[in-house]
Each structure stands twice: as structure tokens, then as C-alpha cells.
Design a protein around this motif. Structure first.
Motif, PDB file in Angstrom:
ATOM      1  N   LEU A 196      44.333  35.929  54.932  1.00 49.74           N
ATOM      2  CA  LEU A 196      43.549  36.974  54.272  1.00 49.74           C
ATOM      3  C   LEU A 196      43.999  37.141  52.818  1.00 49.74           C
ATOM      4  CD1 LEU A 196      41.555  39.371  54.253  1.00 49.74           C
ATOM      5  CD2 LEU A 196      43.345  40.778  55.290  1.00 49.74           C
ATOM      6  N   THR A 197      45.302  37.199  52.626  1.00 50.54           N
ATOM      7  CA  THR A 197      45.848  37.395  51.282  1.00 50.54           C
ATOM      8  C   THR A 197      45.497  36.221  50.362  1.00 50.54           C
ATOM      9  OG1 THR A 197      47.686  38.570  52.318  1.00 50.54           O
ATOM     10  CG2 THR A 197      47.975  37.936  50.024  1.00 50.54           C
ATOM     11  N   ALA A 254      40.503  34.383  42.633  1.00 52.80           N
ATOM     12  CA  ALA A 254      41.054  34.657  41.294  1.00 52.80           C
ATOM     13  C   ALA A 254      41.390  33.348  40.572  1.00 52.80           C
ATOM     14  CB  ALA A 254      42.294  35.543  41.409  1.00 52.80           C
ATOM     15  N   ILE A 256      35.299  39.057  44.566  1.00 49.13           N
ATOM     16  CA  ILE A 256      36.447  39.715  45.209  1.00 49.13           C
ATOM     17  C   ILE A 256      36.036  41.076  45.766  1.00 49.13           C
ATOM     18  CG2 ILE A 256      38.666  40.841  44.686  1.00 49.13           C
ATOM     19  CD1 ILE A 256      39.186  38.376  42.792  1.00 49.13           C
ATOM     20  N   ALA A 259      39.905  45.348  41.825  1.00 51.41           N
ATOM     21  CA  ALA A 259      38.628  44.898  41.261  1.00 51.41           C
ATOM     22  C   ALA A 259      37.813  46.084  40.747  1.00 51.41           C
ATOM     23  CB  ALA A 259      37.828  44.114  42.307  1.00 51.41           C
ATOM     24  N   LEU A 295      45.329  46.069  53.599  1.00 56.04           N
ATOM     25  CA  LEU A 295      45.534  44.878  52.763  1.00 56.04           C
ATOM     26  C   LEU A 295      44.244  44.504  52.033  1.00 56.04           C
ATOM     27  CD1 LEU A 295      47.159  42.382  51.816  1.00 56.04           C
ATOM     28  CD2 LEU A 295      46.596  41.287  53.992  1.00 56.04           C
ATOM     29  N   PHE A 300      41.957  35.953  48.564  1.00 50.72           N
ATOM     30  CA  PHE A 300      41.700  36.641  47.290  1.00 50.72           C
ATOM     31  C   PHE A 300      42.316  35.877  46.119  1.00 50.72           C
ATOM     32  CE2 PHE A 300      41.146  40.003  50.475  1.00 50.72           C
ATOM     33  CZ  PHE A 300      39.893  40.448  50.109  1.00 50.72           C
ATOM     34  N   GLN A 301      43.481  35.297  46.366  1.00 55.28           N
ATOM     35  CA  GLN A 301      44.121  34.500  45.326  1.00 55.28           C
ATOM     36  C   GLN A 301      43.240  33.312  44.918  1.00 55.28           C
ATOM     37  OE1 GLN A 301      48.187  33.492  46.293  1.00 55.28           O
ATOM     38  NE2 GLN A 301      48.253  31.852  44.761  1.00 55.28           N
ATOM     39  N   ALA A 332      48.526  38.832  45.239  1.00 52.29           N
ATOM     40  CA  ALA A 332      48.346  37.919  46.368  1.00 52.29           C
ATOM     41  C   ALA A 332      49.555  36.994  46.508  1.00 52.29           C
ATOM     42  CB  ALA A 332      47.061  37.109  46.193  1.00 52.29           C
ATOM     43  N   LYS A 333      50.049  36.484  45.394  1.00 53.28           N
ATOM     44  CA  LYS A 333      51.217  35.603  45.453  1.00 53.28           C
ATOM     45  C   LYS A 333      52.450  36.361  45.972  1.00 53.28           C
ATOM     46  CE  LYS A 333      52.191  32.386  42.254  1.00 53.28           C
ATOM     47  NZ  LYS A 333      51.871  31.041  42.749  1.00 53.28           N
ATOM     48  N   PHE A 379      42.872  44.853  47.371  1.00 51.78           N
ATOM     49  CA  PHE A 379      42.255  43.949  46.386  1.00 51.78           C
ATOM     50  C   PHE A 379      40.966  44.545  45.822  1.00 51.78           C
ATOM     51  CE2 PHE A 379      44.984  41.122  48.901  1.00 51.78           C
ATOM     52  CZ  PHE A 379      45.700  40.534  47.876  1.00 51.78           C
ATOM     53  N   GLY A 398      51.695  37.323  49.910  1.00 52.08           N
ATOM     54  CA  GLY A 398      51.278  36.310  50.875  1.00 52.08           C
ATOM     55  C   GLY A 398      52.375  35.368  51.327  1.00 52.08           C
ATOM     56  N   LEU A 452      42.115  40.337  37.091  1.00 53.55           N
ATOM     57  CA  LEU A 452      42.285  39.079  37.824  1.00 53.55           C
ATOM     58  C   LEU A 452      43.748  38.654  37.862  1.00 53.55           C
ATOM     59  CD1 LEU A 452      39.112  37.134  36.668  1.00 53.55           C
ATOM     60  CD2 LEU A 452      39.683  37.782  39.019  1.00 53.55           C
ATOM     61  N   ILE A 473      45.381  40.720  40.544  1.00 54.62           N
ATOM     62  CA  ILE A 473      44.995  40.258  41.880  1.00 54.62           C
ATOM     63  C   ILE A 473      45.753  38.979  42.241  1.00 54.62           C
ATOM     64  CG2 ILE A 473      43.059  39.196  43.167  1.00 54.62           C
ATOM     65  CD1 ILE A 473      41.259  41.349  41.726  1.00 54.62           C
ATOM     66  N   ARG A 474      45.820  38.054  41.277  1.00 53.18           N
ATOM     67  CA  ARG A 474      46.525  36.783  41.494  1.00 53.18           C
ATOM     68  C   ARG A 474      48.004  37.042  41.815  1.00 53.18           C
ATOM     69  NH1 ARG A 474      45.296  34.790  36.769  1.00 53.18           N
ATOM     70  NH2 ARG A 474      43.396  33.806  37.513  1.00 53.18           N
ATOM     71  N   LEU A 482      33.717  40.518  48.799  1.00 50.86           N
ATOM     72  CA  LEU A 482      34.458  39.974  49.943  1.00 50.86           C
ATOM     73  C   LEU A 482      35.280  41.078  50.608  1.00 50.86           C
ATOM     74  CD1 LEU A 482      35.480  37.721  51.780  1.00 50.86           C
ATOM     75  CD2 LEU A 482      37.177  37.130  50.038  1.00 50.86           C
TER      76      LEU A 482
END
Lengths: 297, 297
Positions: A120-121, A128, A144, B128, B120, A124-125, B148-149, B124, B152, B141, B144-145, A147
């Protein structure tokens, strides 16, 4: 000719998607067991109907479907995460999915929960991280946003919640539709809407495509319920009658098998009607609709 | 004066955050039980250390901390989702969290899994949806990136995976640090980095702030381990010694209690050193560091 456009389209883009899924998991700098658990369920087969719907919608708008490969992978990851969590002992407690042991049967419950979370996580990455030639920043953020709305409490998770609340109860047809519109419908709708967003479709086209996807989603679910009654266990990969075993309301239960078949035909027709006068090249979308309405697994 | 800046800052922004969290959940058009389950864990208290770190980093860059309210809520949602899933019977199997029954004890396992998923996902969406005057599209963005990193497979979920793999084994200090840098460190690091991104800090400032957050995260975790040995059960809200009960490696176990205290002091000093010569107003960040290193819960 018309009946032959989708199969080759599907083979091509399914392969592209699966190659990309493998690569995206490979790219992760993460514990090996987590990558294996994520990959296991992603590669467990399936029709890839959501990514294919997205690709086909982009094609319907006369754009290059390749611009959808990152969100298509994201979409399949979100769908796969939902299956992993849905199969957990505390949820549907399923041992088999598509004829293979479910994620928690192979990796244990803790890693199954985490693999779902990680998929899931990552979804989104990936959006992006789309290459700029596939989508500008505004488009990525819109994908995003949509979704998250489709997958979260207002969408799929909300439907899953209603589904659990409905266990052991005889639902009205309205309650059943709430569940399905959210549990499976919203993500199918996103598949189509995402294609339209990526292809810069007009607001009117987006509206009609969303209506199309609404009816397609219901047709999909009704067909699922019918298959659960009369399908072939080996073909659909899970025990027959497993929904009625769990005391879940289904379309055949509420409408009778014939009534369910009539509802299926109605939604298929409405889906096709929504595609008329859109200025889009809707051959592929119509084929998908007919495949979904008549599929045997 | 220096020792008095943070408490009033914390009270103000904690209240702002909690008001917003309530509103964001209220805004959801979703089944009532799902909103309750999400809200229950979000409102279960806690120090809100991650949002406060983000607000304080924005202040350190001489920008208005209010621009961080959406990502701060997102951050707290991601942290809360991780606690809900972490407490599940298949994971740490904890009945209490901050002195209150854990989410699955109140709502059942299925809704607890889903409430975590929904939090979760919503995180995101909130980034946005940030107002344009808080952040432009490129900034959203990037947030978000990085979120997520951090959350995750390459971040928090990866650390959680390593944590489970390490159960019942005596880890090396390097293996223990891998777990903590990922399980708790990455999201703490994101808290600081997100503040820097929002405030348009220079690359050099971001690098030094990331180093600061790295040491702060380790200090946080070592303090946690020390508290698990010598803390007060009523204050920390979970049974004492619960980590060693689960055969988990801890800093006091690997380094002795005195060794752990020395390591804590070292990371606190390194954290403060990283803030030097950054051109930032680091009073609040230094205070937070000292609070984390000396906290009793």
C-alpha cells in the motif's frame, strides 16, 4: 475484428505490467523476506483487470497506454494488499487464493500484515516517482488523491467494513450494493478514472467514464456471486459456495439466481450505454465489459 | 529562557494538531465504526513527538509552523497505524497502549487491521490535499515520496520485519541498530526532513538536519530500552520488561545498563553537534533532544 482487439492488447500490457512489478520490487532496498512476501502475492497470477482497464481507458482517449505503467503497478499493489489483508485469519480466513496458499499461510500472519502495509505504501511512492514525460506534478497529485479516496475509509476499506458488519445478517439490496460499490467498485472506478486523468480527458468524458465504471463494477460483483453458486472450483481457485458458507448476503440469495442474471445484464447494458457519444474509441472497453459479464473465473 | 521555549510551543501545536486530527476524521464519509476505530487510537494521547519535531524544524528555519499542519496530521496517522498493527495478536500481541486497551481489544482484530490501513491511506490524501499556500505541487510530491520511503519496506516496515526476524536471537549491536534506525528512526527522520522540505531549507541544511534526526532517533530508542528496564509501569503505560519478556535484544542487554546510558549521551551530543553552524534557530530542537534523552515515559 472488434472481438479480437482486446486479447492481444491484454497479453502485451499484462506482460509489461508484470515485468515492471518484478522490477519495482527488485529495486527496493529492504529485508529479503519482505520483498519475497510482497512479490509472492503480486506474482500469484490474476487477471490484472484493474491495470488493463486503466491501459484500455488511456487507449480509448487516443493516448499511449505506456504512460500508465507506474499507476498500473500501483493499482495492482493496492489490489494485492487488499487481498492479503482480506485473507487473514481475523478477516475472511482463507487458505487459498487463485489456487495457491494465501500469503499468511506461506509467510505467517505478521509478515502478511506487513507485506500488505508495504505494498500500500509503495503504491503512493510509485505515483510520486512517475517519469515527468508520463505525467506532470498536478496529474500525479490528482492520481494520489483519487487513489487514496478510492482505497481508504471512503472507498474500499469502507466497503470492507460494511461487509464485515453485514456478516450473519440478511441485507437489503441497497445495503449489499453499498458494500460492493465500495469494496470492489471504487478501485475499479479508480482504474478507469486514472486512465482518464492521465489522458487529459474532458470533465464530461470523465463523468461518463465514471458512470461506465460504476455499472461495470456492479456487473463484476454480480458475476462473482453467480460464479460462487454455479462456477467450477478448479477454475475459480477457491472453494465453491464459500460466500454463503460465511453467511454473507449475495445477489443470488437476495434476487434469486435468475434475478441476479437479469441484474447483471442490466448493468452490462448500462455500462455500454454510458460509453456512447463520448467521442472516445471504446472498442476495448466494450470488450472488457462483455468479458467481465461472461467470465467463468 | 532557553529552557522555557519548548513547553508553550508544544502545548500550542499539540492542541492545533489534535483539533485538526478530529476534524479530518470527522470529514470522512465512511462507516461510523471505522471512523470511531481510527479516532480512538489517534486520540489515545501520546507525546506527538513527530509532529512537534516537524513544527519545530519549520520554526528553526524561520518559517511559520502552521504550514505543516496537514503533513503533521499525516505523520501522526502513519505513526498511529504502525502502533495499531504492531499491537495485533500476530505481531506484539499487546493488550495495553498508553494505559488504554489497544485498538483490537476494543474493536476486534478485523477492524483494527482496517483502521490501520485507512489511517495509512488517508495520510497520503492529506498531503495531496494541502492548501496551495502551505506547499506547491513539487513540495507535496517530495513529502509524499519521502513519507512513503520512510514508512514502507525501505523504512519502518523494513525495521519491523528485522525486529520480528530478530526475536529469540542475540543480535549484534549492528543488527540492533539496523532495526531501530528503520523501525523508529526513519519516521523520526522524516519528521525533521519534512519540516526542512516545507521550509525550503538548503541542501546542506537538510543534510545536517537529517544527521541530527539520525542521532536523535537512536537516542530516543536507547532511552526507550532503558525505561523498559528501570521505568515506572504506571508512567510508561505498558508492562515493564515487556521487551525482554519477548526475547528481544535491547541496548541494556547488549551493552549493559551503563553502556546504554553512555551510548545515549553520545547520540544526544552528536545530535546537538549536527545542529551547529547551520544558520538555523535551533533552540527548540535542542530542547526536544534533551527532553527525549531524559524523558521518563
Amino acid at each position: 475484428m472488434q472481438n479480437e482487439a482486446f486479447p492481444s492488447f491484454a497479453i502485451h500490457y499484462k506482460k509489461l505490467l508484470e515485468t515492471k512489478l518484478t522490477q519495482f520490487i527488485h529495486d527496493l532496498n529492504a529485508p529479503a523476506v519482505m520483498k519475497e512476501a510482497m512479490d509472492y502475492s503480486l506474482q500469484a497470477g490474476g487477471k490484472r483487470i484493474r491495470p488493463l482497464l486503466m491501459f484500455a481507458t488511456i487507449a480509448a482517449c487516443n493516448k499511449d497506454p505506456n504512460i500508465g505503467v507506474y499507476p498500473a503497478a500501483a493499482l495492482e499493489m493496492v489490489h494485492t494488499y487488499s487481498l492479503i489483508h482480506d485473507d487473514l485469519p481475523s478477516m475472511d480466513n482463507d487458505d487459498l487464493r487463485r489456487g495457491k496458499p494465501t500469503n499468511h499461510k506461506v509467510f505467517g500472519e505478521a509478515f502478511a500484515v506487513l507485506a500488505g502495509d508495504a505494498l500500500l505504501t509503495y503504491s503512493f511512492q510509485l505515483i510520486a516517482d512517475m517519469p515527468h514525460e508520463h505525467a506532470d506534478e498536478k496529474t500525479k497529485l490528482e492520481l494520489i488523491r483519487q487513489l487514496a479516496k478510492s482505497a481508504g475509509a471512503e472507498g474500499m476499506v469502507g466497503g470492507q467494513t460494511a461487509d464485515i458488519q453485514g456478516e450473519g445478517k440478511q441485507l437489503t439490496i441497497q445495503e449489499l450494493e453499498y458494500t460492493h460499490i465500495h469494496k470492489t467498485g471504487k478501485l475499479l472506478q479508480f482504474s478507469v478514472l486514472a486512465g482518464a486523468i492521465l489522458a487529459n480527458a474532458s470533465e464530461e468524458q470523465k463523468e461518463k467514464l465514471t458512470k461506465f465504471a460504476h455499472h461495470l463494477g456492479l456487473a463484476f460483483q454480480i458475476r462473482d456471486d453467480i460464479l460462487d453458486v454455479e462456477g467450477n472450483e478448479a477454475t475459480i481457485g477457491k472453494p465453491l459456495g464459500s460466500d454463503s458458507d460465511k453467511n454473507k448476503s449475495t445477489y443470488p440469495l437476495l434476487l434469486s439466481l435468475d434475478g441476479a442474471k437479469q441484474a447483471l445484464a442490466k448493468h452490462r447494458d448500462e455500462a455500454c450505454k454510458a460509453l456512447q457519444n463520448t467521442g472516445l474509441n471504446t472498442v476495448l472497453l466494450e470488450e472488457i465489459t462483455n468479458l467481465i459479464a461472461t467470465r467463468d473465473h
